[in-house]
Design an enzyme around this catalytic site. Structure first.
Site, PDB file in Angstrom:
ATOM      1  CG  ASP A 129      30.132 -20.453  -1.227  1.00 44.56           C
ATOM      2  OD1 ASP A 129      31.364 -20.558  -1.295  1.00 44.56           O
ATOM      3  OD2 ASP A 129      29.511 -20.429  -0.150  1.00 44.56           O
ATOM      4  CG  MET A 133      36.839 -21.102   8.083  1.00 45.91           C
ATOM      5  SD  MET A 133      35.600 -21.878   7.025  1.00 45.91           S
ATOM      6  CE  MET A 133      34.125 -21.383   7.885  1.00 45.91           C
ATOM      7  CB  ILE A 181      35.013 -12.712   2.550  1.00 46.54           C
ATOM      8  CG1 ILE A 181      33.917 -13.412   3.376  1.00 46.54           C
ATOM      9  CG2 ILE A 181      34.521 -12.231   1.198  1.00 46.54           C
ATOM     10  CD1 ILE A 181      32.956 -14.281   2.622  1.00 46.54           C
ATOM     11  CB  SER A 241      41.086 -33.415   6.297  1.00 50.77           C
ATOM     12  OG  SER A 241      39.899 -32.851   5.822  1.00 50.77           O
ATOM     13  CG  ASN A 242      39.386 -30.811   1.542  1.00 49.80           C
ATOM     14  OD1 ASN A 242      39.109 -31.564   0.618  1.00 49.80           O
ATOM     15  ND2 ASN A 242      38.504 -30.439   2.466  1.00 49.80           N
ATOM     16  CD  GLU A 269      34.634 -31.299   1.700  1.00 55.81           C
ATOM     17  OE1 GLU A 269      35.661 -30.662   1.927  1.00 55.81           O
ATOM     18  OE2 GLU A 269      33.621 -31.197   2.414  1.00 55.81           O
ATOM     19  CG  HIS A 290      30.302 -24.667  -0.698  1.00 60.60           C
ATOM     20  ND1 HIS A 290      30.464 -23.728   0.300  1.00 60.60           N
ATOM     21  CD2 HIS A 290      28.997 -25.006  -0.693  1.00 60.60           C
ATOM     22  CE1 HIS A 290      29.292 -23.518   0.872  1.00 60.60           C
ATOM     23  NE2 HIS A 290      28.389 -24.281   0.296  1.00 60.60           N
TER      24      HIS A 290
HETATM   25  C1  GRF Z   1      35.624 -28.726   4.310  1.00 57.72           C
HETATM   26  O1  GRF Z   1      34.412 -29.353   4.593  1.00 57.72           O
HETATM   27  C2  GRF Z   1      35.445 -27.734   3.189  1.00 57.72           C
HETATM   28  O2  GRF Z   1      34.507 -28.127   2.240  1.00 57.72           O
HETATM   29  C3  GRF Z   1      34.970 -26.513   3.915  1.00 57.72           C
HETATM   30  O3  GRF Z   1      35.689 -26.511   5.133  1.00 57.72           O
HETATM   31  C4  GRF Z   1      36.074 -27.839   5.476  1.00 57.72           C
HETATM   32  C5  GRF Z   1      37.555 -27.833   5.652  1.00 57.72           C
HETATM   33  O4  GRF Z   1      38.048 -29.031   6.153  1.00 57.72           O
HETATM   34  N1  GRF Z   1      35.122 -25.332   3.099  1.00 57.72           N
HETATM   35  P1  GRF Z   1      39.599 -29.317   6.188  1.00 57.72           P
HETATM   36  O5  GRF Z   1      40.279 -28.181   6.939  1.00 57.72           O
HETATM   37  O6  GRF Z   1      40.092 -29.440   4.779  1.00 57.72           O
HETATM   38  O7  GRF Z   1      39.745 -30.623   6.940  1.00 57.72           O
END
Ligand code: GRF
Length: 196
Positions: free
Chosen positions: A152, A97, A99, A23-24, A181, A116
């Site tokens: 972070d 997800m 590192i 979604s971001n 976000e 974050h």
């Molecule tokens: C978001 O909440 C971001 O802050 C975190 O993982 C989530 C990812 O969401 N790191 P999306 O895949 O962008 O919908």
């Protein structure tokens, strides 16, 4: 370079690294498609072939790459090569997800950012919304920061708060935070690129 009102605008290639929903990623793509945008999403990398965000990238005609490169030096080398070949100026982690290795971070020093879902330095790591509920916080939010060796902990680029109400829970908090976000990540990208 693009021309707007006779002025030259530089359009930077960026890459977005994801692991899931994306979604971001979508909010970043939408910003990039606005008139006079200073960046273009040229590459979307996922460590997982099943990531929904990959479909989104394809829908918008963006080059995609699936590679779980974080545990293989050879794969990492390949990804570094691809990023350089595509003249990527900024790597944006958006729900990625994994590192990154010190070597990868060093290869793109100052050119990797992350979003974050907490008001850093509060609640580094996972399960941030659970921590907000548990501690009965009245505010939470999200932070875009530079990626460094320490999880972070890199320099903060933008941060935005959101109110937590008495009957909020993990799910409603996640929804609220995600909304902000989507607003601040594209803004943070523009802010970083304006210093390049
Ligand atoms: C978001 O909440 C971001 O802050 C975190 O993982 C989530 C990812 O969401 N790191 P999306 O895949 O962008 O919908």
């Amino acid at each position: 370079m693009k021309k707007s009102n006779g002025n030259l605008i530089h359009s930077f290639n960026i890459a977005v690294f994801i692991s899931g929903r994306g979604s971001n990623l979508l909010s970043i793509i939408k910003k990039s498609l606005k008139r006079n945008s200073v960046f273009k999403v040229s590459l979307v990398l996922s460590n997982k072939g099943s990531a929904k965000g990959l479909e989104l990238a394809k829908k918008y005609g963006i080059k995609t790459l699936v590679s779980d490169f974080t545990k293989s030096k050879a794969k990492e080398k390949k990804v570094i090569k691809i990023v350089n070949k595509n003249q990527i100026k900024l790597i944006c982690l958006a729900g990625f997800m994994k590192i990154l290795s010190n070597n990868f971070i060093k290869s793109f020093r100052g050119k990797i950012i992350n979003i974050h879902p907490s008001l850093l330095p509060k609640y580094k790591g996972l399960n941030t919304h659970e921590k907000v509920v548990k501690n009965k916080d009245t505010y939470t939010g999200c932070t875009v920061h530079f990626v460094t060796k320490k999880l972070d902990s890199g320099e903060i680029i933008l941060k935005k708060k959101v109110r937590v109400k008495i009957n909020d829970n993990k799910i409603t908090i996640e929804k609220k935070v995600l909304k902000i976000e989507h607003k601040i990540y594209p803004e943070a990208i523009v802010k970083v690129l304006s210093n390049f």
